[in-house]
Design a protein around this motif. Sequence first.
Motif, short mmCIF file in Angstrom:
data_model
loop_
_atom_site.label_atom_id
_atom_site.label_comp_id
_atom_site.label_asym_id
_atom_site.label_seq_id
_atom_site.Cartn_x
_atom_site.Cartn_y
_atom_site.Cartn_z
N THR A 185 -4.26 12.77 -17.61
CA THR A 185 -5.45 13.47 -17.10
C THR A 185 -6.03 14.45 -18.11
N ILE A 186 -5.30 14.77 -19.15
CA ILE A 186 -5.79 15.71 -20.16
C ILE A 186 -6.65 14.93 -21.16
N PRO A 187 -7.92 15.29 -21.36
CA PRO A 187 -8.77 14.56 -22.31
C PRO A 187 -8.24 14.68 -23.73
N ALA A 188 -8.65 13.72 -24.54
CA ALA A 188 -8.19 13.69 -25.92
C ALA A 188 -8.78 14.82 -26.75
N ASN A 189 -9.98 15.31 -26.38
CA ASN A 189 -10.62 16.38 -27.15
C ASN A 189 -10.39 17.75 -26.54
N ALA A 190 -9.47 17.89 -25.60
CA ALA A 190 -9.21 19.16 -24.94
C ALA A 190 -8.41 20.09 -25.85
N VAL A 191 -8.69 21.38 -25.71
CA VAL A 191 -7.96 22.40 -26.46
C VAL A 191 -6.81 22.89 -25.58
N LEU A 192 -5.59 22.80 -26.11
CA LEU A 192 -4.40 23.18 -25.36
C LEU A 192 -4.14 24.67 -25.50
N HIS A 193 -3.66 25.26 -24.40
CA HIS A 193 -3.28 26.66 -24.38
C HIS A 193 -1.78 26.79 -24.12
N LEU A 194 -1.27 27.96 -24.43
CA LEU A 194 0.17 28.16 -24.28
C LEU A 194 0.57 28.02 -22.81
N PRO A 195 1.62 27.25 -22.52
CA PRO A 195 1.98 26.98 -21.13
C PRO A 195 2.92 28.04 -20.57
N THR A 196 3.29 27.83 -19.31
CA THR A 196 4.31 28.61 -18.63
C THR A 196 5.52 27.71 -18.40
N LEU A 197 6.66 28.10 -18.93
CA LEU A 197 7.87 27.29 -18.83
C LEU A 197 8.68 27.72 -17.61
N ARG A 198 9.20 26.73 -16.88
CA ARG A 198 10.05 26.99 -15.73
C ARG A 198 11.10 25.90 -15.65
N ILE A 199 12.20 26.23 -15.02
CA ILE A 199 13.32 25.31 -14.90
C ILE A 199 13.29 24.70 -13.50
N PRO A 230 10.81 42.67 -6.07
CA PRO A 230 10.05 41.42 -5.91
C PRO A 230 10.89 40.22 -6.34
N ARG A 231 10.73 39.15 -5.58
CA ARG A 231 11.43 37.92 -5.90
C ARG A 231 10.48 36.98 -6.63
N ALA A 232 10.86 36.55 -7.79
CA ALA A 232 10.03 35.67 -8.61
C ALA A 232 10.89 34.55 -9.16
N ALA A 233 10.27 33.42 -9.39
CA ALA A 233 10.98 32.28 -9.96
C ALA A 233 11.30 32.53 -11.43
N ARG A 234 12.31 31.83 -11.89
CA ARG A 234 12.71 31.97 -13.29
C ARG A 234 11.71 31.18 -14.14
N MET A 235 10.88 31.92 -14.88
CA MET A 235 9.87 31.28 -15.71
C MET A 235 9.63 32.14 -16.95
N LEU A 236 9.02 31.50 -17.94
CA LEU A 236 8.69 32.16 -19.20
C LEU A 236 7.19 32.03 -19.40
N LEU A 237 6.48 33.14 -19.28
CA LEU A 237 5.02 33.15 -19.42
C LEU A 237 4.67 33.33 -20.88
#
Length: 479
Positions: free
Chosen positions: A66-80, A8-15
């Motif tokens: 666009t992200i509200p001030a009271n929003a709870v942040l979750h861990l992101p997915t990093l990509r180059i 499988p071909r996948a982009a270089r990312m860090l989940l």
Amino acid sequence: MFELEEAPRAARMLLLSACDGQQATIERGEPDPGRALLRLQLPIRPEPRSYADWTWVACPITLPPTIPANAVLHLPTLRITGGKVRADLAYSHAVPAARRTGHRVALGVDWGLNTLLSAGAARLHDNGQITALGAGAQFRTAGVLAKQHRLRRLSEHLHTKADHYQRLIRDRTGDPDTAGHPLHARHEVLREEIRRVSARRTNLNDALAWAAARWTVDQAIAAKATVIYLEDLRSMEARGMGRTMNTRLSQTVRGQITDRIRHLAAETGIAVVIVPPRDTSRHCPRCLTPLRHRKAPDRPTITGWKWALCPQSDCGWQGDRDHGAWQRIAARGLTHQTKTVTDRTAGQMVIRTVVDPLETTAVITPTTIKTSRPDRSKTGPTRPRTTRPAPRRRRAPSPTSPTGPAGKRPEGHAPTDRTRLPRAAHRHQNVTTTSTPTTAGHRPRGAALGAGFHLHTHATPPRWDIPLPDITSDTGSPS
């Protein structure tokens, strides 16, 4: 299966969503809520063997507005991307719960073909009357839908041609392995073109669905509506409308638009309810009388029956049939609030049936008082008018006696209600002059002095004022 399939071909990312709190954390910045700090535990050597081979790395992230001030942040997915590290950030925030009943302001939405959406707001008053808030609006996508139909026809043509090549290849070879056939290369080109056209159609439909949903929710927010009533789409193709009409209806992205509307409306606590579409475009929104449809008066050359008129003389409503439809949908939803249920399978709010006693009250009350002025709607062609209007006629007779120093004026366009003409000079008219001033040092200014005459122009003297020459003075004696 794994051995037969390619890698499988996948982009270089860090989940990072699969990591726990001991490997990655994210939190908002204290002084600036528009920034976040992502902390990762990364190895400092190629083959880490102990806890000492790992260290914490801080990555500051700038949050979009666009992200509200009271929003709870979750861990992101990093990509180059482009030599920079991008973060696909997910967040969650609390939204008000949507209510099934108790709505006062509702947004009715009607579906169409060339005019994709027609929407407007209606208010339910304490006395049970329903009034429309404004004239409504329309979401026109004629250009996008035309492009969508062109891509559909192109896709059908490519599929027909590819199937023809496939039949030719199988009939001539009889071998399932068709790689060596002369038409195999052309068939592959067609398959690749089909994939590209399908991708273009998918992207176009997705963009159209998000744009229509955003427009609908913005209309509800602007009108301060707490519910959006949509007509049921499942029965629109079950009346034998014909192959062409059913194809156009099936190719529209109505299902995607409905899902996007629910997604965007949930952010602001607006409920989305499905109502039955029966007779929404057939009956008058004010008196429930069957309408008469004809061509629009401002577009007489366009085919169709977009304009609707109520035959009742006491009502006399007329307008675009789509505007009448959204008024009927909004009124039906407001009067049938108690019949709103939640579907157990899909989890959607729906009104399944129309109750006749409630339907009789689902009428729009006009906000303006009807006057006794007759109907001035255009019923025939406009009478041609000449480009050169007739001259104005004199409405008063000429004065019978001199009304001022200027004397009696001749009949014409000059006004008769002035005792003295403005800027008029003294007239000293005799046989030889039109007007000769006698004041010393006075220089006539011609037409600037008024009356439209050159006051210093002399007329030709009469013949009796000029002495005749003596033709006999130079002749001698006849003898």
